[in-house]
Motif scaffolding. Structure first.
Motif, short mmCIF file in Angstrom:
data_model
loop_
_atom_site.label_atom_id
_atom_site.label_comp_id
_atom_site.label_asym_id
_atom_site.label_seq_id
_atom_site.Cartn_x
_atom_site.Cartn_y
_atom_site.Cartn_z
N UNK A 257 -78.70 65.36 -101.79
CA UNK A 257 -78.13 64.19 -102.45
C UNK A 257 -79.05 63.00 -102.17
N UNK A 258 -79.31 62.21 -103.18
CA UNK A 258 -80.14 61.01 -102.95
C UNK A 258 -79.44 60.12 -101.93
N UNK A 259 -80.22 59.46 -101.10
CA UNK A 259 -79.61 58.54 -100.14
C UNK A 259 -79.11 57.31 -100.90
N UNK A 260 -78.25 56.55 -100.25
CA UNK A 260 -77.73 55.33 -100.88
C UNK A 260 -78.87 54.42 -101.31
N UNK A 261 -79.88 54.30 -100.44
CA UNK A 261 -81.00 53.41 -100.73
C UNK A 261 -81.80 53.93 -101.93
N UNK A 262 -81.98 55.24 -101.99
CA UNK A 262 -82.70 55.81 -103.15
C UNK A 262 -81.93 55.53 -104.44
N UNK A 263 -80.62 55.71 -104.38
CA UNK A 263 -79.81 55.46 -105.58
C UNK A 263 -79.93 54.02 -106.04
N UNK A 264 -79.85 53.10 -105.08
CA UNK A 264 -79.90 51.68 -105.40
C UNK A 264 -81.24 51.34 -106.05
N UNK A 265 -82.32 51.83 -105.44
CA UNK A 265 -83.66 51.54 -105.96
C UNK A 265 -83.85 52.17 -107.34
N UNK A 266 -83.34 53.38 -107.50
CA UNK A 266 -83.46 54.03 -108.80
C UNK A 266 -82.75 53.21 -109.89
N UNK A 267 -81.58 52.67 -109.55
CA UNK A 267 -80.88 51.83 -110.52
C UNK A 267 -81.69 50.61 -110.90
N UNK A 268 -82.32 50.00 -109.91
CA UNK A 268 -83.14 48.82 -110.19
C UNK A 268 -84.28 49.17 -111.14
N UNK A 269 -84.90 50.31 -110.89
CA UNK A 269 -86.03 50.73 -111.71
C UNK A 269 -85.57 51.04 -113.14
N UNK A 270 -84.49 51.78 -113.22
CA UNK A 270 -83.98 52.16 -114.54
C UNK A 270 -83.60 50.90 -115.33
N UNK A 271 -83.02 49.94 -114.62
CA UNK A 271 -82.68 48.65 -115.27
C UNK A 271 -83.93 48.00 -115.84
N UNK A 272 -84.97 47.94 -115.03
CA UNK A 272 -86.24 47.32 -115.47
C UNK A 272 -86.83 48.05 -116.67
N UNK A 273 -86.77 49.36 -116.62
CA UNK A 273 -87.44 50.14 -117.67
C UNK A 273 -86.79 49.97 -119.04
N UNK A 274 -85.54 49.52 -119.03
CA UNK A 274 -84.87 49.33 -120.31
C UNK A 274 -85.14 47.97 -120.93
N UNK A 275 -85.77 47.09 -120.14
CA UNK A 275 -86.02 45.73 -120.65
C UNK A 275 -87.27 45.68 -121.51
N UNK A 276 -87.40 44.61 -122.28
CA UNK A 276 -88.62 44.49 -123.08
C UNK A 276 -89.69 43.65 -122.36
N UNK A 277 -89.33 43.10 -121.17
CA UNK A 277 -90.39 42.53 -120.32
C UNK A 277 -90.83 43.69 -119.43
N UNK A 278 -92.13 43.95 -119.38
CA UNK A 278 -92.59 45.13 -118.66
C UNK A 278 -92.30 45.01 -117.17
N UNK A 279 -91.89 46.11 -116.59
CA UNK A 279 -91.58 46.14 -115.17
C UNK A 279 -92.85 45.97 -114.32
N UNK A 280 -92.74 45.20 -113.25
CA UNK A 280 -93.78 45.14 -112.22
C UNK A 280 -93.04 45.22 -110.90
N UNK A 281 -92.86 46.39 -110.40
CA UNK A 281 -92.01 46.54 -109.22
C UNK A 281 -92.69 47.30 -108.10
N UNK A 282 -92.48 46.79 -106.90
CA UNK A 282 -92.97 47.47 -105.71
C UNK A 282 -91.80 48.19 -105.06
N UNK A 283 -91.99 49.46 -104.75
CA UNK A 283 -90.98 50.17 -103.97
C UNK A 283 -91.56 50.37 -102.58
N UNK A 284 -90.90 49.70 -101.64
CA UNK A 284 -91.36 49.80 -100.27
C UNK A 284 -90.42 50.73 -99.54
N UNK A 285 -90.95 51.76 -98.93
CA UNK A 285 -90.08 52.66 -98.20
C UNK A 285 -90.86 53.30 -97.09
N UNK A 286 -90.26 53.38 -95.94
CA UNK A 286 -90.94 53.94 -94.79
C UNK A 286 -91.37 55.37 -95.09
#
Ligand code: ADP
Ligand code: MG
Length: 676
Positions: A257-286
């Motif tokens: 199962x994805x961790x809570x943090x993975x789920x949250x970050x995935x939602x952020x990314x998916x949100x960005x990808x649906x926009x018409x302003x191109x995503x520029x996102x850094x995923x920082x993870x240990x």
């Protein structure tokens, strides 16, 4: 003479030397002055013989004791003397300098400065610089001589002389930073700083000079990020990406199962990808937080929407590993998405084939190295670009890959935990998501910091782990002076260890100078368990995933930054078995012990980074310089965090807006020599 004067106009630089300078990227006097020393030789006070330490460059003063001996053959004559003070006697040798015999035969007091090493007979000083009579050392005491990075055929002295002449003959430059700012931030004047970085009279001058130049370097970097940010805010796309049901099914079918943090970050990314302003996102993870699967979800979303996605990794080994894990995951779930691998070491024909499938759109997910941004790489409809371990790439390379599509979404993955305050500055052009949770099933890594007397025990431990079917990494110390020495070091160590561990255990070595195929071969054999112990330089540090490896042993751990050690440690603890990390140090220094102890106590990269920051004062500058994070010319992100914050505030301050100095910095920003 000015900044643009070619270096061959300096005295003593003929055609041959000019070529050598060119090799170092130095064409003009301006380039030369921007070619900073990599360190300084400091002529410290002499120490008693009893306080000499293996591996250090030290100075002793003593009486020449006994006879001068010259031994060996014609090709290699060795001159030996013994030097004695009230605390002990030291053996000193010179190679191929038999003529010293006559000079030294006079006896008396001598001062020697050189590397102390341990031989069977005890401590030996090899090939020292000699001050005879001893009083000559007084003149040099406490002075700092610059040590430049060199290339074969070019001597430190030549560079030094050229720099000195340039400094003496160049008219003074106009100060760029306004006086108010300099006073507020305690920054030295520019001309003083340039002189001071090359020829500091003492440490104080050096710190002043360095601070000033680092500030400017950071300010310029921040300016280029601001420019990028503005560009990005304008970047529109027409992809119209929607969440793909196939991706949800894929997530449900994962063996975990994805961790809570993975789920949250995935939602952020998916949100960005649906926009018409191109995503520029850094995923920082240990390390080990599970970034790969997140990248794959994004790539899959692009593919299932009918677009292409590319994943760029900093090394071939890593690209291949990603490719294999991605194709395996897709196959396991029966997802028919065509995935391609593109790396520099593939044959011309193989590359051509992949290029053509990229161009006609058959290739949906493309994973590779820099080959992805070569001119020949043409994409049909690239909608997403992911770069892994981005601190190894330049901002420029990131941009170049993004330039391959019509404003594609950009996702940057980084395993380098930086405290948020710094991340906001350093990734000013990106939005930041943090995976701040490790998968729950992980056993914490057991750590120990030990001295070299523990080495045999460590080897026995490694033997036991291998007997249980596990695998081990050993990291050899870096050799700063020469890559050649480094290779020798790793190869010798592996040979020694093979002997120590016996024929049943397969030991191999890995270093940066190996051919790509060789490296791949070794990594493959390690991955499949044919090799049990891998002796390596830090090339192994980036992203490698071999879950069966349970021991990471780092030789000379004191020479690495904590952040880097944490990265190295991240190579183990990736599977179900208990993992161990052995930090071996030759230093008995209390501070070193304390520093390494931080790693001992914590497995949390963010915490370690923060502690590292706290511990590093300007006093450390001659020790470990690089956080291994971003290669600024002088600045170090962790060590100079204060300057970084100051520079960021200065650039953003209301009075800076529209000012002359900011405009100048912005004008230079495009050429900022920063490698992220
Ligand atoms: P990193 O963030 O260092 O790139 P990886 O993506 O390589 O980490 O993941 C490390 C390991 O953890 C992989 O073997 C991966 O399959 C596994 N993994 C990823 N997410 C989870 C999770 N939510 N639960 C359990 N294991 C996971
Ligand atoms: Mg990774």
């Amino acid at each position: 003479m000015n900044k643009l004067t070619p270096v061959h106009e300096l005295k003593g630089i003929g055609e041959k030397t000019e070529k050598l300078f060119l090799k170092l990227g130095i064409c003009t006097v301006g380039d030369l002055l921007g070619y900073y020393p990599r360190g300084y030789d400091i002529y410290e006070e002499a120490v008693p013989v009893s306080e000499l330490e293996e591996g250090k460059v030290q100075t002793v003063t003593g009486a020449i004791f006994g006879r001068v001996q010259v031994s060996g053959n014609r090709a290699m004559q060795v001159t030996t003397i013994h030097v004695k003070d009230i605390t002990g006697t030291l053996k000193v040798v010179w190679f191929r300098m038999p003529f010293l015999r006559t000079t030294l035969a006079k006896g008396g007091v001598i001062t020697l400065r050189g590397l102390v090493s341990r031989k069977k007979s005890g401590l030996v000083m090899e090939h020292p610089e000699m001050f005879y009579p001893s009083a000559r050392y007084e003149e040099k005491l406490h002075t700092m001589q610059p040590v430049y990075p060199l290339t074969g055929g070019l001597s430190n002295n030549t560079v030094m002389k050229a720099v000195r002449q340039a400094l003496d003959e160049m008219p003074l430059e106009r100060e760029l930073l306004p006086e108010g700012l300099r006073l507020r931030c305690h920054l030295a004047e520019y001309n003083y700083a340039v002189r001071g970085i090359h020829f500091p009279e003492d440490k104080e001058v050096y710190f002043q000079a360095r601070n000033r130049l680092v500030f400017e370097e950071f300010a310029q970097f921040i300016c280029s990020l601001r420019a990028l940010r503005e560009e990005k805010d304008r970047a529109r796309n027409h992809f119209g990406i929607r969440p793909a049901p196939g991706v949800d099914a894929f997530i449900r079918a994962l063996p975990y199962e994805l961790t809570g943090a993975q789920k949250k970050v995935w939602e952020e990314i998916l949100g960005d990808m649906q926009k018409d302003v191109s995503m520029s996102r850094l995923v920082q993870g240990d390390v080990g937080s599970g970034k790969t699967v997140i990248a794959l979800l994004a790539l899959l979303t692009a593919a299932l929407n009918g677009f292409q996605g590319a994943l760029m990794a900093p090394t071939e080994v890593l690209a291949k590993q990603h490719y294999e894990s991605v194709t395996a995951m897709l196959a396991r779930h029966g997802i028919p998405v065509r995935t391609e691998l593109l790396t520099g070491s593939m044959t011309a024909k193989e590359k051509r084939d992949v290029y053509s499938r990229m161009e006609d759109g058959t290739a949906q997910i493309i994973i590779g190295t820099h080959a992805l941004i070569q001119e020949k790489a043409v994409y049909r409809n690239l909608a997403l670009v992911v770069t892994d371990e981005q601190h190894r790439f330049g901002v420029k390379q990131r941009e170049k890959l993004a330039g391959k599509g019509e404003m594609p979404h950009v996702l940057v993955m980084s395993a380098t935990p930086i405290p948020r305050t710094l991340a906001i500055i350093l990734y000013g052009d990106l939005d930041i998501s943090v995976i701040d949770e490790l998968p729950a099933n992980r056993l914490p890594i057991k750590n120990c910091v030990v001295d070299t007397s523990y080495r045999p025990t460590a080897y026995r431990f490694i033997e036991k782990q291998v007997a249980q079917g596990r695998q081990c990494y050993i990291i050899c110390p870096m050799v700063e002076e020469s890559e050649h020495l480094e290779v020798e070091n790793v190869t010798d160590y592996a040979a020694m260890l093979q002997e120590e561990l016996g024929g049943d255990i397969c030991v191999a070595c890995l270093h940066g100078k190996m051919k790509q195929e060789q490296k791949d071969g070794i990594m493959e054999q390690f991955g499949s368990g044919q090799i049990q112990v891998l002796v390596s330089t830090t090339v192994i540090e980036v992203g490698i995933n071999v879950p069966n490896a349970t021991v990471m042993m780092v030789e000379n751990a004191e020479r690495f930054g904590l952040a880097q050690l944490h990265q190295l440690r991240g190579r183990v603890g990736r599977g179900e078995h208990q993992s161990y990390c052995i930090f071996m140090t030759g230093s008995h220094d209390q501070e070193t012990k304390e520093r390494l102890d931080i790693l001992n106590k914590s497995n949390d990269g963010f915490k370690i980074a923060a502690e590292d920051l706290k511990l590093r004062g300007p006093g450390d500058l001659f020790g470990i310089r690089q956080s291994g994070l971003m290669n600024f010319r002088l600045g170090d992100v962790f060590q100079d965090a204060k300057l970084l914050k100051m520079a960021s505030e200065a650039v953003a301050s209301p009075e800076a807006a529209g000012s002359e100095w900011l405009k100048k910095l912005e004008a230079h920003a495009g050429t900022a020599s920063v490698i992220l």
